[in-house]
Every structure is written in structure tokens, then in C-alpha cells.
Write a protein that holds these residues in place. Structure first.
Motif: not given
Length: 651
Positions: A5, A31, A292, A294, A323-324, A326, A633-635
Motif C-alpha cells: 500500500m 480508500q 490508501w 495499492t 494500512p489496510p 488487500k 481494504f475498502k475502496p
């Protein structure tokens, strides 16, 4: 693997905020967390104000759409259990004329629903009135009549067990200027009319008060009970006809339900957009946010941001950042991410276990279900589902992909065990035709379970050793290779040496490995202690962990247990099915017993195989290395329910 991330910091002009956020939503790769992570946040927050999510009115609008969709749902053309979402592009979701059309349809439907509710309410009230008037229907008297110039009339109801003779006797003793008439009687209630001279009212009321009676209110009723009942029935019939007419209007509206659902998703998109604003700080001229992305999406986001006069940075996470997470894997492994996520995502600096989990999950599931007939059913159902239904990306599609692989594994192990719907072939040939038929098999779990148990233990040891190896890799990656070799590697040596002692050909080598591993653990496991004696004590005590490793290996006996249980149940079903013999009734009974019994066994055994295979991953395998606790991870994107937004560029 876990995607790396980068932290996005963005400051832009307020005039560009709306269009910039729309473009980021379309990309579905950012996100947005807020402005708290901006450098010098405390000083910035003094001159800015956080955004406010104005969602109340939108949520009210969404509730109206929900009500309308629910109203027309029974009259829609059924799209099937695995209906695909309607595909559209992002610009369509912002079409104001389409939204107004959906709102108009929604309001019309809700108006019809309200009218239907009114008709139902009127009908219910009328039915209650009919119920109340029914006991009085034989009374040929206008119910509004309560008195004349010199007399009064009282309507009474009382419980059926009231002694009417005693009641009438007491009235006559009180005054002769009264008359009691029974209108009707039922097991629950008795209806009466009491006629009396007004001069005797006090005497009459003194008697009536001594009995448990009620006085129905007919003040709003004109005409006889029979006339009112007839009128009320006409009202109910009219309500029914109007309700049918309104229902037909709902059926017509149901043909345009796609517009209604599109409107629902449009409002959902606006709500998602508004909620993000809580994480955006702004002044009268600029706004700021952090988020955040990727590393794979850096160029995609840069392409969007370069269209606007804004300042942004994309940097590696700091040590204090969280960081989240994914995950990204091959197309074959990707469906099994849902199994990892059911437990918990790994930490950002951890390792994605999905690629290692996948082959073991497929292997153990097949060994636990272990019937080629069941495997064929699972494989074909999932394969046909993927090819014919073509479900959208998500849990259903992933489950079908997992099912095809696990179905093939079940076919393989079922053939290895000789299980084709249990012993179906041999049972039919022996019971109906008197001929013994043997099915080829490599392993016989019923007559030689020890071979399967040993195989289960060996595969379990490989599973555990893989987890231990991952732990060494993780420690080496963090610069602690020596710790990994001492804490995990020495257990490899000991655990490999112990079973070799049981084999004469390898006993001498096993003895060296076992002793060497044990001594190594004694000398190294107390290395962090300062006291020499405590170093030795802790080293010796570490050998107690061998019980944990042995119990973990024994847990893999469930592979044999579940395979045996499913096989025995299948055999019992076959035996019950062939008991009636080879005749018409016997064949019919066999088909019914076979279908019900094997469907039940497939459901129970399949569920057990899934649960226990997952348990072996979560408890035994993950317990050796896994570090859970990552945040997903929630975009920022449109989370639509009925519409699938195309990924194509439309801006």
C-alpha cells in the motif's frame, strides 16, 4: 500475496471537489480515511472544518424506494435464484432525468400501496362491525332507538352463564314497569333488550349493576342490524374490487421495476458519496484528505489527479501507520481468499496463507467426503453453474469454483477408496442378482482403516511442517533467521527423528536426529534468560511442547473418521434400498430411498467435510505461523445492490 500500500495525501481546490471525488469513485481503487494523517494536522485542523455527511434525506428517499420495490416484488417476472445484475455504465447512474423517472414511478407505487392499505383497513373495520352486529341480526328494530316519551330501551350483553331467570325475577321484584327480552344466545354471550318506564329507571339500574353486563354502543348506527350487516358486506365487496383494481396497477408497474431498482442504486451511490465527506477537511477554498492505494493502482490514480490543479503525495506507510490489507492471487487461488477472510485477514507485514492453504483444502475435502458419485454431482453442479448461470464476481462464483476443484478431488479419492455412492454396484449385484462384484480400490478404509489413518497422519505432518516452514520464512524476512532455525528448525529435526525410530532401517539415523534436536532445544530455548540455571530449566521445559505437536497430528484422524462415516451411511442407504427386492414396488422404493438417503448424506457429509477441512486450516495450520488482524481494504466506490457498474472508461 498481500499487495503493498501507499499513503495518498491530497489537497485540492474546493471547486474541483465534486468532480474529483466522482472520478475517484469510478476508479474504485482509493480508500479515503480522512485528513488526520496529514503532516501538521493539529495546526491545519484549527483553520479547517470536517465535512458533514448529509444522508438523512437520502436515507428517507432510499426507504421509499425499498417500500416500492417490496410492493412490486411479488408481481415481477422471476429471474431465478442466480439472477445477474443489470450492467450499466457510471454516467447512467448520474442521469438526472432517469432518476426523476424512477422517483415518479416510486411515488406512484407507494400511493397505490397506501390506497390498498386504506381499502384493507376499511374492510377490516367493516368485518369487525359485522361481527359485533351478528348477534342482533334477528332483531327487527332500528338500533338507534333508545327511548320514547315515557319509556327507555337498553341494549345489554352478558356472559352465557348468567342466570337470566334470576335476573328477570329481581327486576320484577324491583318494579313491574319493565320487560326483559332475550334477542340471541351463544356459548359465549347472550344479547338482551331491557324495556322499562322512565319512572322506574333507578330501580332497574340498581338491579342491572348487580350483574356483569355490557352496554354496546349503537349510537352511530341507523336501521336494523340486518340492514347494517348487508350494507357492510357491500362495503367489503367494494373494497375487495377496488383492491383488485389497485393490485392490477401494481402488476403493470412491476414491469418497470428495473427503473425502480436503478433509482435505488442511484440513491445508494449518493449516500456512499456523502459518507466519504465526513473524512474530508475543507476551508472556504480548498479541501484535504488522505487515503490508501495499492502500488498497482498508483499510475491509475495519478492519471485522474493530473487532470486537476491539486497537490498530492504517494508515500510508503510509516511505522505507526496501519494500512489496510488487500490480497492478490492467481485466478485459481483467488476463490480461496474467502476462506482466509472468514478467519481474518493477515496483518500488513504478515503473509497471505491462501496459496499454501489451497492445495491442502482441496486434498482434505476430497479425502473427507471420499465418494466418487458425490464428487461427480458436486463437480457437475458447480461447473454447470459457472458455465450456464455465469454468476457475477463474488462469493457465489468463488464457491462454485471451489466446488469444481473439491468435486474433482472427491472423485479421485472416491475412486481410490472404491466408493461410488457407497457400495451401490456391489450391493445391487449381490442383493438383486446374487452375484458378487468387487470394485477396484487402492485403499480400503472399512476393512483396513490403519492404512488410511497412517496416510492421514503423514499428510497432516506435511501440512504442519509447511506451516512451520512459513514461520521460518517470516522470521528470516524480518531479519531473525537464526531465531527461526533455533525455535522451529530444531523441532523439524526432533519431529522427523522420532518416527524414524520405529523403522529398523532408519532407527540409527532417527536416534541421532531425535537426540540432536532435543539437545538443541534444551540449549537454545532459554537463551533470552540471564540466569544460567533458568536457561537450562526453560530449555528442558520447552520439550513439553512435543505434546502439542502430537495432538496436532492426531487431529488429522478426522480425515479417516469423516470418510468412514459418510461411507457407512451410504452403504446403509443402499442396503435399505435393496431390501424390498427386485420387483416393481421394490424398484420404486429403491429409487425413493436412494434419492432421499444419498441427498441427505451428501448434504451432511459435504457440510462436515467443509467445516472440518476449514478447522484443520484455522487451528492446526494457521496456529503455526499466522498473524491475523488486518483491516480490509475498502475502496471508495458505488456499492450498488441491483446494478453492476461497468469498469469501462466513461469520462
Amino acid at each position: 500475496m498481500i499487495l503493498k500500500m501507499q499513503k495518498l495525501t491530497l489537497i485540492g481546490f474546493l471547486a474541483d471537489k465534486e468532480s474529483l471525488l466522482r472520478d475517484l469513485m469510478k476508479k474504485k481503487c482509493v480508500q479515503i480515511d480522512g485528513a488526520q494523517n496529514i503532516r501538521d494536522y493539529e495546526s491545519i485542523s484549527q483553520i479547517t472544518m470536517p465535512g458533514v455527511a448529509q444522508t438523512y434525506e437520502l436515507e428517507q428517499e432510499l426507504a421509499k424506494f425499498t417500500s416500492a420495490i417490496r410492493a412490486v416484488s411479488p408481481y415481477e417476472e422471476k429471474a431465478g435464484l442466480f439472477a445477474k445484475k443489470e450492467l450499466t455504465d457510471f454516467s447512467t447512474m448520474l442521469d438526472k432525468s432517469l432518476y426523476q423517472e424512477s422517483v415518479q414511478l416510486r411515488d406512484e407505487i407507494n400511493k397505490i400501496v397506501k390506497q390498498i392499505a386504506e381499502q384493507k383497513s376499511t374492510s377490516s373495520r367493516s368485518q369487525l362491525q359485522i361481527t359485533a352486529l351478528e348477534p342482533w341480526k334477528d332483531l327487527n328494530l332500528d338500533l338507534s332507538t333508545t327511548q320514547t316519551k315515557s319509556t327507555a330501551l337498553m341494549y345489554l350483553t352478558c356472559a352465557a352463564d348468567v342466570n337470566l331467570e334470576e335476573f328477570e325475577k329481581q327486576l320484577q321484584e324491583a318494579t313491574s314497569l319493565c320487560y326483559l327480552h332475550k334477542v340471541s344466545s351463544s356459548p359465549e354471550v347472550t344479547c338482551l333488550i331491557l324495556l322499562y318506564h322512565k319512572d322506574a329507571q333507578d330501580a332497574v339500574m340498581d338491579v342491572v349493576k348487580c350483574y356483569n353486563t355490557n352496554r354496546p354502543d349503537f349510537s352511530a348506527i341507523h336501521g336494523t342490524a340486518a340492514e347494517n350487516i348487508s350494507s357492510l358486506k357491500n362495503t367489503i365487496e367494494a373494497c375487495k374490487q377496488e383492491e383488485e383494481k389497485l393490485t392490477e396497477q401494481l402488476k403493470v408497474a412491476a414491469t418497470s421495476s428495473k427503473i425502480l431498482k436503478t433509482g435505488f442504486d442511484m440513491v445508494t451511490l449518493q449516500i456512499d458519496d456523502q459518507k466519504v465527506r465526513e473524512n474530508i477537511f475543507q476551508t472556504q477554498s480548498v479541501f484535504a484528505l488522505t487515503g490508501w492505494i495499492t502500488e498497482n493502482d498508483v499510475d491509475k490514480v495519478k492519471k485522474v489527479l493530473e487532470k486537476y490543479p491539486c497537490y498530492y503525495t504517494m508515500t510508503q506507510p510509516d511505522k505507526e501507520d496501519e494500512p489496510p490489507v488487500k490480497l492478490k492471487n492467481s485466478k485459481f487461488v483467488e476463490p480461496y481468499e474467502m476462506i482466509t477472510e472468514m478467519y481474518s485477514l493477515p496483518t500488513p507485514d504478515g503473509i497471505d496463507p491462501t496459496p499454501m492453504l489451497t492445495p491442502f483444502f482441496i486434498l482434505f475435502f476430497g479425502m473427507m467426503l471420499a465418494d466418487a458419485g458425490y464428487g461427480i454431482i458436486i463437480f457437475l453442479l458447480c461447473l454447470i453453474g459457472l458455465k450456464v448461470l455465469k454468476p457475477d464476481e463474488g462469493a457465489l462464483k468463488n464457491a462454485m469454483k471451489i466446488g469444481t476443484a473439491c468435486g474433482l478431488s472427491t472423485i479421485f479419492w472416491g475412486a481410490m477408496y472404491g466408493g461410488w455412492f457407497g457400495n451401490l454396484i456391489s450391493q445391487i449385484s449381490e442383493s438383486w442378482f446374487g452375484k458378487a462384484v468387487s470394485i477396484p480400490m487402492v485403499l480400503d478404509p472399512l476393512n483396513n482403516p490403519m492404512s488410511v489413518m497412517i496416510l492421514s497422519f503423514v499428510l497432516g505432518a506435511v501440512h504442519l511442517f509447511t506451516g512451520m516452514g512459513i514461520k521460518i520464512y517470516m522470521l528470516a524476512k524480518r531479519g531473525h533467521l537464526l531465531d527461526g532455525l533455533m525455535d522451529i528448525g530444531l523441532w523439524y529435526v526432533l519431529l522427523i527423528g522420532l518416527p524414524m525410530l520405529a523403522i529398523p532401517a532408519t532407527a540409527s539415523v532417527g536416534k541421532v536426529l531425535a537426540i540432536g534436536g532435543a539437545l538443541g532445544l534444551i540449549l537454545t530455548q532459554g537463551r533470552h534468560e540471564k540466569n544460567i540455571l533458568m536457561k537450562l530449566v526453560k530449555g528442558v521445559m520447552s520439550l513439553y511442547d512435543i505434546t502439542s505437536y502430537l495432538s496436532d497430528v492426531l487431529s488429522y484422524a478426522r480425515i479417516l473418521a469423516l470418510g468412514l462415516a459418510g461411507g457407512v451411511i451410504a452403504n446403509v442407504v443402499n442396503m435399505m434400498g435393496t431390501m424390498p427386492g427386485l420387483n416393481i414396488l421394490g424398484v420404486i422404493a429403491f429409487v425413493l430411498i436412494f434419492a432421499f438417503g444419498h441427498i441427505f448424506n451428501l448434504a451432511i457429509s459435504g457440510l462436515g467435510a467443509y467445516v472440518h477441512t476449514s478447522r484443520l486450516q484455522y487451528v492446526e495450520f494457521f496456529g503455526k505461523f499466522y498473524e491475523a488482524g488486518g483491516k480490509p481494504f475498502k475502496p471508495f466506490k458505488a456499492n450498488t445492490k441491483y446494478t453492476l457498474i461497468s469498469d469501462k472508461e466513461d469520462f
